[in-house]
Write a protein that holds these residues in place. Structure first.
Motif, short mmCIF file in Angstrom:
data_model
loop_
_atom_site.label_atom_id
_atom_site.label_comp_id
_atom_site.label_asym_id
_atom_site.label_seq_id
_atom_site.Cartn_x
_atom_site.Cartn_y
_atom_site.Cartn_z
N UNK A 7 23.04 34.76 60.26
CA UNK A 7 23.11 33.48 60.95
C UNK A 7 24.31 32.72 60.40
N UNK A 8 25.10 32.16 61.29
CA UNK A 8 26.29 31.43 60.88
C UNK A 8 25.92 30.26 59.98
N UNK A 9 26.69 30.07 58.93
CA UNK A 9 26.54 28.97 57.97
C UNK A 9 25.28 29.07 57.11
N UNK A 10 24.59 30.20 57.16
CA UNK A 10 23.40 30.37 56.33
C UNK A 10 23.82 30.93 54.98
N UNK A 11 23.45 30.26 53.91
CA UNK A 11 23.78 30.72 52.57
C UNK A 11 22.80 31.81 52.14
N UNK A 12 23.33 32.90 51.63
CA UNK A 12 22.50 33.98 51.13
C UNK A 12 23.22 34.59 49.93
N UNK A 13 22.81 34.20 48.74
CA UNK A 13 23.49 34.62 47.52
C UNK A 13 23.48 36.14 47.36
N UNK A 14 22.42 36.79 47.82
CA UNK A 14 22.35 38.25 47.71
C UNK A 14 23.46 38.93 48.51
N UNK A 15 23.79 38.39 49.65
CA UNK A 15 24.87 38.96 50.48
C UNK A 15 26.20 38.80 49.76
N UNK A 16 26.42 37.64 49.16
CA UNK A 16 27.68 37.42 48.44
C UNK A 16 27.81 38.37 47.25
N UNK A 17 26.72 38.58 46.54
CA UNK A 17 26.74 39.52 45.42
C UNK A 17 26.98 40.95 45.91
N UNK A 18 26.38 41.26 47.04
CA UNK A 18 26.55 42.59 47.62
C UNK A 18 28.01 42.83 48.01
N UNK A 19 28.65 41.83 48.58
CA UNK A 19 30.07 41.95 48.94
C UNK A 19 30.91 42.18 47.69
N UNK A 20 30.60 41.47 46.64
CA UNK A 20 31.32 41.66 45.37
C UNK A 20 31.13 43.09 44.86
N UNK A 21 29.91 43.60 44.95
CA UNK A 21 29.63 44.97 44.52
C UNK A 21 30.34 46.01 45.38
N UNK A 22 30.58 45.67 46.63
CA UNK A 22 31.26 46.59 47.54
C UNK A 22 32.61 47.00 46.97
N UNK A 23 33.36 46.05 46.48
CA UNK A 23 34.68 46.34 45.95
C UNK A 23 34.62 47.15 44.65
N UNK A 25 32.27 49.40 44.08
CA UNK A 25 31.88 50.73 44.54
C UNK A 25 33.11 51.55 44.90
N UNK A 26 34.09 50.93 45.53
CA UNK A 26 35.27 51.65 45.99
C UNK A 26 36.07 52.29 44.86
N UNK A 27 35.87 51.82 43.64
CA UNK A 27 36.58 52.36 42.49
C UNK A 27 35.90 53.58 41.87
N UNK A 28 34.68 53.87 42.31
CA UNK A 28 33.91 54.95 41.71
C UNK A 28 34.26 56.30 42.33
N UNK A 29 34.02 57.34 41.56
CA UNK A 29 34.27 58.71 42.03
C UNK A 29 33.36 59.04 43.22
N UNK A 30 32.10 58.66 43.14
CA UNK A 30 31.13 58.96 44.19
C UNK A 30 30.96 57.76 45.13
N UNK A 31 32.06 57.13 45.48
CA UNK A 31 32.03 55.88 46.25
C UNK A 31 31.34 56.02 47.60
N UNK A 32 31.45 57.17 48.26
CA UNK A 32 30.85 57.31 49.58
C UNK A 32 29.33 57.27 49.50
N UNK A 33 28.76 57.97 48.56
CA UNK A 33 27.31 57.93 48.37
C UNK A 33 26.88 56.51 48.01
N UNK A 34 27.61 55.89 47.11
CA UNK A 34 27.31 54.51 46.70
C UNK A 34 27.40 53.56 47.90
N UNK A 35 28.37 53.79 48.78
CA UNK A 35 28.53 52.95 49.96
C UNK A 35 27.30 53.05 50.87
N UNK A 36 26.78 54.25 51.04
CA UNK A 36 25.62 54.44 51.91
C UNK A 36 24.44 53.62 51.38
N UNK A 37 24.22 53.66 50.07
CA UNK A 37 23.14 52.86 49.49
C UNK A 37 23.47 51.37 49.55
#
Length: 130
Positions: A7-23, A25-37
């Motif tokens: 929902x637009x303008x809805x704050x969700x701290x878990x989503x923000x943390x997840x976006x931070x974790x996304x980057x 994940x990209x540095x890991x050797x098994x990044x594709x598996x990590x991305x799926x999870x």
């Protein structure tokens, strides 16, 4: 996915943390598996938890374990690493099967019922492995 499922303008701290974790994940050797999870966690935080462990069935054939989900229309193979999360996966084809499995769930259970189109960027991402 985040744009079309939140929902637009809805704050969700878990989503923000997840976006931070996304980057990270990209540095890991098994990044594709990590991305799926990562994607499964995103869906969970948005209220669409797949809960695979609760509905898959297990078969053992010739000392090999297979997982599948059964509906009234089909019996769908579930890649083992989606259930046995610590399983090491080196085969890109198996990981792509996992991506496709999550994509089918996304399409059938989330996008189509809400009259949303499948994100073209996700299709391009999957097709980049071919």
């Amino acid at each position: 996915l985040i744009k079309i499922l939140t929902v637009e303008s809805q704050a969700n701290i878990n989503i923000y943390k997840l976006i931070e974790n996304f980057f990270l994940i990209l540095e890991k050797k098994n990044w594709l598996k990590e991305y799926i999870f990562w994607e499964l966690n995103l869906l969970k935080f948005l209220g669409y938890d797949l809960e695979l462990e609760n509905f898959v069935e297990k078969d053992t054939i010739e000392n090999k374990t297979f997982y599948y989900a059964t509906s009234s229309k089909e019996k769908k193979y579930v890649p083992n690493f989606l259930i046995e999360k610590n399983l090491e996966v080196n085969d890109v084809k198996i990981l792509l099967n996992g991506l496709r499995f999550v994509g089918e769930y996304l399409d059938k259970s989330i996008l189509k019922p809400n009259n949303l189109n499948f994100p073209n960027s996700r299709l391009l991402f999957i097709n980049s492995f071919k």
